[in-house]
Design a protein around this motif. Structure first.
Motif, PDB file in Angstrom:
ATOM      1  N   ALA A  57      17.974  -3.431 -59.014  1.00  0.00           N
ATOM      2  CA  ALA A  57      16.816  -2.588 -59.293  1.00  0.00           C
ATOM      3  C   ALA A  57      17.005  -1.825 -60.607  1.00  0.00           C
ATOM      4  N   GLU A  58      18.217  -1.375 -60.856  1.00  0.00           N
ATOM      5  CA  GLU A  58      18.504  -0.671 -62.105  1.00  0.00           C
ATOM      6  C   GLU A  58      18.301  -1.591 -63.309  1.00  0.00           C
ATOM      7  N   LYS A  59      18.717  -2.856 -63.182  1.00  0.00           N
ATOM      8  CA  LYS A  59      18.504  -3.805 -64.272  1.00  0.00           C
ATOM      9  C   LYS A  59      17.011  -4.023 -64.523  1.00  0.00           C
ATOM     10  N   ALA A  60      16.247  -4.077 -63.446  1.00  0.00           N
ATOM     11  CA  ALA A  60      14.800  -4.241 -63.586  1.00  0.00           C
ATOM     12  C   ALA A  60      14.192  -3.045 -64.315  1.00  0.00           C
ATOM     13  N   ARG A  61      14.614  -1.841 -63.952  1.00  0.00           N
ATOM     14  CA  ARG A  61      14.110  -0.643 -64.635  1.00  0.00           C
ATOM     15  C   ARG A  61      14.427  -0.689 -66.120  1.00  0.00           C
ATOM     16  N   LYS A  62      15.665  -1.032 -66.453  1.00  0.00           N
ATOM     17  CA  LYS A  62      16.052  -1.092 -67.867  1.00  0.00           C
ATOM     18  C   LYS A  62      15.228  -2.127 -68.621  1.00  0.00           C
ATOM     19  N   PHE A  63      14.962  -3.247 -67.957  1.00  0.00           N
ATOM     20  CA  PHE A  63      14.154  -4.306 -68.551  1.00  0.00           C
ATOM     21  C   PHE A  63      12.750  -3.790 -68.874  1.00  0.00           C
ATOM     22  N   ILE A  64      12.134  -3.096 -67.917  1.00  0.00           N
ATOM     23  CA  ILE A  64      10.781  -2.573 -68.096  1.00  0.00           C
ATOM     24  C   ILE A  64      10.762  -1.482 -69.157  1.00  0.00           C
ATOM     25  N   ILE A  65      11.738  -0.580 -69.111  1.00  0.00           N
ATOM     26  CA  ILE A  65      11.803   0.517 -70.078  1.00  0.00           C
ATOM     27  C   ILE A  65      11.960  -0.019 -71.492  1.00  0.00           C
ATOM     28  N   GLU A  66      12.797  -1.011 -71.664  1.00  0.00           N
ATOM     29  CA  GLU A  66      13.000  -1.592 -72.997  1.00  0.00           C
ATOM     30  C   GLU A  66      11.685  -2.143 -73.547  1.00  0.00           C
ATOM     31  N   ARG A  67      10.918  -2.784 -72.688  1.00  0.00           N
ATOM     32  CA  ARG A  67       9.641  -3.327 -73.142  1.00  0.00           C
ATOM     33  C   ARG A  67       8.659  -2.200 -73.481  1.00  0.00           C
ATOM     34  N   PHE A  68       8.616  -1.169 -72.659  1.00  0.00           N
ATOM     35  CA  PHE A  68       7.747  -0.033 -72.948  1.00  0.00           C
ATOM     36  C   PHE A  68       8.113   0.595 -74.298  1.00  0.00           C
ATOM     37  N   LYS A  69       9.401   0.719 -74.543  1.00  0.00           N
ATOM     38  CA  LYS A  69       9.848   1.314 -75.804  1.00  0.00           C
ATOM     39  C   LYS A  69       9.486   0.431 -76.993  1.00  0.00           C
ATOM     40  N   ASN A  70       9.689  -0.862 -76.842  1.00  0.00           N
ATOM     41  CA  ASN A  70       9.373  -1.794 -77.929  1.00  0.00           C
ATOM     42  C   ASN A  70       7.892  -1.793 -78.272  1.00  0.00           C
ATOM     43  N   LEU A  71       7.059  -1.463 -77.286  1.00  0.00           N
ATOM     44  CA  LEU A  71       5.613  -1.398 -77.498  1.00  0.00           C
ATOM     45  C   LEU A  71       5.159  -0.004 -77.928  1.00  0.00           C
ATOM     46  N   ASP A  72       6.104   0.921 -78.050  1.00  0.00           N
ATOM     47  CA  ASP A  72       5.809   2.313 -78.435  1.00  0.00           C
ATOM     48  C   ASP A  72       4.891   3.010 -77.441  1.00  0.00           C
ATOM     49  N   LEU A  73       5.014   2.660 -76.164  1.00  0.00           N
ATOM     50  CA  LEU A  73       4.279   3.387 -75.138  1.00  0.00           C
ATOM     51  C   LEU A  73       4.905   4.770 -74.962  1.00  0.00           C
ATOM     52  N   GLN A  74       4.111   5.739 -74.576  1.00  0.00           N
ATOM     53  CA  GLN A  74       4.584   7.114 -74.473  1.00  0.00           C
ATOM     54  C   GLN A  74       5.081   7.421 -73.066  1.00  0.00           C
ATOM     55  N   SER A  75       6.034   8.347 -72.989  1.00  0.00           N
ATOM     56  CA  SER A  75       6.538   8.848 -71.715  1.00  0.00           C
ATOM     57  C   SER A  75       5.968  10.238 -71.485  1.00  0.00           C
ATOM     58  N   PHE A  76       5.586  10.540 -70.261  1.00  0.00           N
ATOM     59  CA  PHE A  76       5.049  11.866 -69.964  1.00  0.00           C
ATOM     60  C   PHE A  76       6.138  12.927 -70.103  1.00  0.00           C
TER      61      PHE A  76
END
Length: 316
Positions: A57-76
């Motif tokens: 599950a941790e690997k999945a989170r890191k995978f998703i976060i990396e993609r969000f970051k690469n797309l410059d999506l914002q974090s609350f």
């Protein structure tokens, strides 16, 4: 006139058609390869079935976060690096902590739509791996595809991209989100949830939610000719076949937030070790992702215009 010159206009037309078809095929293949690659990756043995609280599950989170970051999506601001942590029980050790991954794209209006998919699955039972390709790597890969599109095409609504944890444990991630949202709940006008959208042999994808929210019917159409989007599985008289509370949209519905849930009917690989990348319907899945994106774009355009016309409306 020489025969070559007589045939020249026809040859030019054929050449142009051929080139256009080639470009279309290449473009489609590129889109398909990314979303299919994401399903294959998330359901691989490396991710160990993504059970809540595990290394997979941790690997999945890191995978998703990396993609969000690469797309410059914002974090609350209320979350740390896209993560919303919540307790699964009264115990305090790390195995009883869930973690949602939440990002957003600011829209032209302050009202928001939550696009969601749960990233957890069943993990391992003894030595048996449950990969969860359809349930729900398919939904997460679609979520990432939508994030990529709207990162390049500014939406009207503020779009929240929610990869929920602990859906398999009773929708706990979604319930934690609506219990402690990063913005006022009244700003959230709709939840669009994807859970199991990659495995159907007859091209049927269900959109449920219109029994409770019939005003959403007019937005549900697609140009995908071989994709059948059906309404249903949301009438309480159907008993177990009523899906209203069987995935994360149930947490939003409980707060009287309208929802659309896209999914397929149960299949032989549901919650089985055979829910693998090889057993999804790849062509159907790509069409389903494209069809849902069309609907999101329609809602983003038409519903936002309606809200702007009448700012006093609470719902639609």
């Amino acid at each position: 006139m020489d025969m070559l010159f007589k045939k020249l206009p026809l040859l030019i037309v054929l050449f142009c058609v051929s080139c256009c078809a080639s470009v279309k095929e290449q473009r489609g293949a590129q889109n398909e390869s990314q979303v299919l690659k994401d399903v294959k990756t998330l359901s691989s043995t490396e991710f160990e079935g993504r059970r809540t609280g595990t290394a997979g599950a941790e690997k999945a989170r890191k995978f998703i976060i990396e993609r969000f970051k690469n797309l410059d999506l914002q974090s609350f601001p209320s979350f740390t690096d896209y993560i919303q942590s919540f307790t699964l029980s009264e115990k305090s050790d790390s195995s009883h902590i869930g973690e949602n991954v939440i990002a957003y794209i600011p829209g032209k209006i302050k009202e928001a739509i939550v696009l969601s998919a749960h990233y957890d699955h069943l993990g391992k039972k003894g030595s048996q791996l449950y990969p969860g390709a359809d349930d729900n790597a398919s939904g997460v890969a679609a979520l990432l595809e939508f994030a990529q599109y709207f990162a390049k095409n500014k939406p009207n609504f503020t779009l929240i991209f929610a990869a929920f944890d602990a859906e398999e444990m009773g929708l706990k991630g979604a319930k934690a989100f609506v219990a402690d949202p990063p913005l006022a709940l009244e700003r959230i006008k709709l939840n669009i949830n994807m859970d199991m959208i990659a495995h159907n042999d007859t091209g049927e994808l269900y959109a449920c939610g219109t029994y409770y929210y019939p005003q959403l019917k007019k937005y549900i159409n697609s140009n995908q000719s071989s994709l059948k989007i059906l309404l249903g599985h949301d009438n309480p008289s159907m008993g177990h076949d009523d899906w209203t509370n069987q995935s994360d949209q149930g947490a939003f519905h409980a707060k009287k937030i309208p929802f659309l849930y896209f999914g397929v009917e149960d299949h032989k690989d549901y919650h089985q070790p055979t829910d693998t990348y090889e057993n999804i319907n790849q062509t159907f899945y790509v069409q389903a992702v494209d069809g849902i994106l069309e609907i999101i774009k329609t809602i983003d355009s038409k519903l936002s215009s309606q809200i702007q016309i009448d700012k006093n409306k609470v719902m639609f």
